[in-house]
Design a protein around this motif. Structure first.
Motif, PDB file in Angstrom:
ATOM      1  N   ARG A  59       0.843  -1.193   0.000  1.00  0.00           N
ATOM      2  CA  ARG A  59       0.000   0.000   0.000  1.00  0.00           C
ATOM      3  C   ARG A  59       0.878   1.243   0.000  1.00  0.00           C
ATOM      4  O   ARG A  59       2.040   1.202   0.421  1.00  0.00           O
ATOM      5  CB  ARG A  59      -0.943   0.029   1.205  1.00  0.00           C
ATOM      6  CG  ARG A  59      -0.259   0.255   2.547  1.00  0.00           C
ATOM      7  CD  ARG A  59      -1.260   0.148   3.687  1.00  0.00           C
ATOM      8  NE  ARG A  59      -0.617   0.309   4.993  1.00  0.00           N
ATOM      9  CZ  ARG A  59      -1.207   0.068   6.144  1.00  0.00           C
ATOM     10  NH1 ARG A  59      -2.494  -0.349   6.175  1.00  0.00           N
ATOM     11  NH2 ARG A  59      -0.566   0.243   7.279  1.00  0.00           N
ATOM     12  N   GLN A  60       0.272   2.337  -0.443  1.00  0.00           N
ATOM     13  CA  GLN A  60       0.979   3.608  -0.457  1.00  0.00           C
ATOM     14  C   GLN A  60       0.029   4.710  -0.036  1.00  0.00           C
ATOM     15  O   GLN A  60      -0.992   4.947  -0.700  1.00  0.00           O
ATOM     16  CB  GLN A  60       1.566   3.900  -1.841  1.00  0.00           C
ATOM     17  CG  GLN A  60       2.453   5.120  -1.868  1.00  0.00           C
ATOM     18  CD  GLN A  60       3.273   5.195  -3.134  1.00  0.00           C
ATOM     19  OE1 GLN A  60       2.978   4.558  -4.136  1.00  0.00           O
ATOM     20  NE2 GLN A  60       4.334   5.983  -3.089  1.00  0.00           N
ATOM     21  N   ALA A  61       0.370   5.349   1.062  1.00  0.00           N
ATOM     22  CA  ALA A  61      -0.410   6.473   1.560  1.00  0.00           C
ATOM     23  C   ALA A  61       0.159   7.761   0.969  1.00  0.00           C
ATOM     24  O   ALA A  61       1.333   7.806   0.581  1.00  0.00           O
ATOM     25  CB  ALA A  61      -0.369   6.506   3.081  1.00  0.00           C
ATOM     26  N   GLY A  77       2.122  10.899   0.310  1.00  0.00           N
ATOM     27  CA  GLY A  77       3.342  11.425   0.888  1.00  0.00           C
ATOM     28  C   GLY A  77       4.241  10.385   1.518  1.00  0.00           C
ATOM     29  O   GLY A  77       5.259  10.730   2.119  1.00  0.00           O
ATOM     30  N   LYS A  78       3.878   9.115   1.400  1.00  0.00           N
ATOM     31  CA  LYS A  78       4.680   8.050   2.002  1.00  0.00           C
ATOM     32  C   LYS A  78       5.148   7.065   0.947  1.00  0.00           C
ATOM     33  O   LYS A  78       4.594   6.997  -0.150  1.00  0.00           O
ATOM     34  CB  LYS A  78       3.873   7.326   3.072  1.00  0.00           C
ATOM     35  CG  LYS A  78       3.510   8.183   4.273  1.00  0.00           C
ATOM     36  CD  LYS A  78       2.899   7.355   5.376  1.00  0.00           C
ATOM     37  CE  LYS A  78       2.605   8.196   6.607  1.00  0.00           C
ATOM     38  NZ  LYS A  78       2.018   7.369   7.709  1.00  0.00           N
ATOM     39  N   GLU A  79       6.158   6.295   1.303  1.00  0.00           N
ATOM     40  CA  GLU A  79       6.654   5.277   0.397  1.00  0.00           C
ATOM     41  C   GLU A  79       5.700   4.074   0.393  1.00  0.00           C
ATOM     42  O   GLU A  79       4.984   3.830   1.359  1.00  0.00           O
ATOM     43  CB  GLU A  79       8.058   4.826   0.819  1.00  0.00           C
ATOM     44  CG  GLU A  79       9.119   5.895   0.685  1.00  0.00           C
ATOM     45  CD  GLU A  79      10.513   5.369   0.977  1.00  0.00           C
ATOM     46  OE1 GLU A  79      11.477   6.104   0.711  1.00  0.00           O
ATOM     47  OE2 GLU A  79      10.628   4.232   1.449  1.00  0.00           O
ATOM     48  N   ARG A  80       5.751   3.348  -0.695  1.00  0.00           N
ATOM     49  CA  ARG A  80       4.957   2.124  -0.778  1.00  0.00           C
ATOM     50  C   ARG A  80       5.526   1.111   0.209  1.00  0.00           C
ATOM     51  O   ARG A  80       6.742   0.925   0.294  1.00  0.00           O
ATOM     52  CB  ARG A  80       4.981   1.565  -2.205  1.00  0.00           C
ATOM     53  CG  ARG A  80       3.949   0.494  -2.465  1.00  0.00           C
ATOM     54  CD  ARG A  80       3.868   0.160  -3.953  1.00  0.00           C
ATOM     55  NE  ARG A  80       3.462   1.331  -4.736  1.00  0.00           N
ATOM     56  CZ  ARG A  80       3.168   1.263  -6.034  1.00  0.00           C
ATOM     57  NH1 ARG A  80       3.209   0.090  -6.665  1.00  0.00           N
ATOM     58  NH2 ARG A  80       2.849   2.360  -6.689  1.00  0.00           N
ATOM     59  N   GLU A  81       4.637   0.440   0.944  1.00  0.00           N
ATOM     60  CA  GLU A  81       5.092  -0.499   1.959  1.00  0.00           C
ATOM     61  C   GLU A  81       4.475  -1.872   1.767  1.00  0.00           C
ATOM     62  O   GLU A  81       3.343  -2.022   1.309  1.00  0.00           O
ATOM     63  CB  GLU A  81       4.734   0.021   3.365  1.00  0.00           C
ATOM     64  CG  GLU A  81       3.260   0.125   3.644  1.00  0.00           C
ATOM     65  CD  GLU A  81       2.937   0.422   5.106  1.00  0.00           C
ATOM     66  OE1 GLU A  81       3.740   0.047   6.006  1.00  0.00           O
ATOM     67  OE2 GLU A  81       1.867   1.010   5.355  1.00  0.00           O
ATOM     68  N   SER A 123       2.635  -4.129  11.090  1.00  0.00           N
ATOM     69  CA  SER A 123       1.569  -3.124  11.181  1.00  0.00           C
ATOM     70  C   SER A 123       0.183  -3.699  10.926  1.00  0.00           C
ATOM     71  O   SER A 123      -0.823  -3.091  11.318  1.00  0.00           O
ATOM     72  CB  SER A 123       1.844  -1.979  10.206  1.00  0.00           C
ATOM     73  OG  SER A 123       1.912  -2.464   8.879  1.00  0.00           O
ATOM     74  N   GLU A 171      -5.247   5.246   9.752  1.00  0.00           N
ATOM     75  CA  GLU A 171      -3.904   5.160   9.175  1.00  0.00           C
ATOM     76  C   GLU A 171      -3.760   4.050   8.141  1.00  0.00           C
ATOM     77  O   GLU A 171      -2.711   3.923   7.510  1.00  0.00           O
ATOM     78  CB  GLU A 171      -2.846   4.986  10.283  1.00  0.00           C
ATOM     79  CG  GLU A 171      -3.128   3.869  11.257  1.00  0.00           C
ATOM     80  CD  GLU A 171      -3.801   4.367  12.528  1.00  0.00           C
ATOM     81  OE1 GLU A 171      -4.741   5.207  12.439  1.00  0.00           O
ATOM     82  OE2 GLU A 171      -3.416   3.900  13.616  1.00  0.00           O
ATOM     83  N   ALA A 210      -5.024   4.339   2.171  1.00  0.00           N
ATOM     84  CA  ALA A 210      -3.945   4.269   1.179  1.00  0.00           C
ATOM     85  C   ALA A 210      -4.500   3.681  -0.109  1.00  0.00           C
ATOM     86  O   ALA A 210      -5.650   3.211  -0.158  1.00  0.00           O
ATOM     87  CB  ALA A 210      -2.801   3.384   1.692  1.00  0.00           C
TER      88      ALA A 210
END
Length: 124
Positions: free
Chosen positions: A38-40, A42-46, A63, A89, A92
């Motif tokens: 997933r990618q939120a 402003g964040k990197e894909r995790e 998580s 949170e 994403a």
């Protein structure tokens, strides 16, 4: 060439559940390790979860461990991600990906094929 199409995203309130699906066409789906990322904003894909070709091994990011479940139906060429106890949170874009290598892993670079993503929004 493998094509992956995610579906099932949407909006849900915190504490709710959602199941996203990823349908594959082309290639040899039943031989691939499949992963969810997933990618939120402003964040990197995790990395979130993976499942090996026969479902014998699953692995989760800390998580989502205990809240998300990955499964697959090789006859239907589909992999699923069941998401429970959703939190804001978790909002994403969710992507599925296919890994043709033998050793399953969590690195994005290991996954050769990607879907276009499906948006999941969790409101408080």
């Amino acid at each position: 060439q493998v094509q992956l199409v995610e579906s099932g995203g949407g909006s849900v309130q915190a504490g709710g559940s959602l199941r996203v699906s990823c349908s594959a066409s082309g290639g040899a789906f039943s031989s691939y390790t499949m992963g969810w990322f997933r990618q939120a904003p402003g964040k990197e894909r995790e990395f979130l979860a993976l499942i090996t070709w026969n479902g014998g091994i699953t692995h989760y990011a800390d998580s989502v461990k205990g809240r998300f479940g990955i499964s697959r139906d090789n006859a239907a060429h589909t992999v699923y991600l069941q998401m429970n106890s959703l939190k804001p949170e978790d909002t994403a874009v969710y992507y599925c990906a296919a890994d043709r290598t033998i050793q399953p892993g969590t690195r994005m670079t290991q996954y050769e094929y990607w879907g276009q993503g499906t948006q999941v929004t969790v409101s408080s």
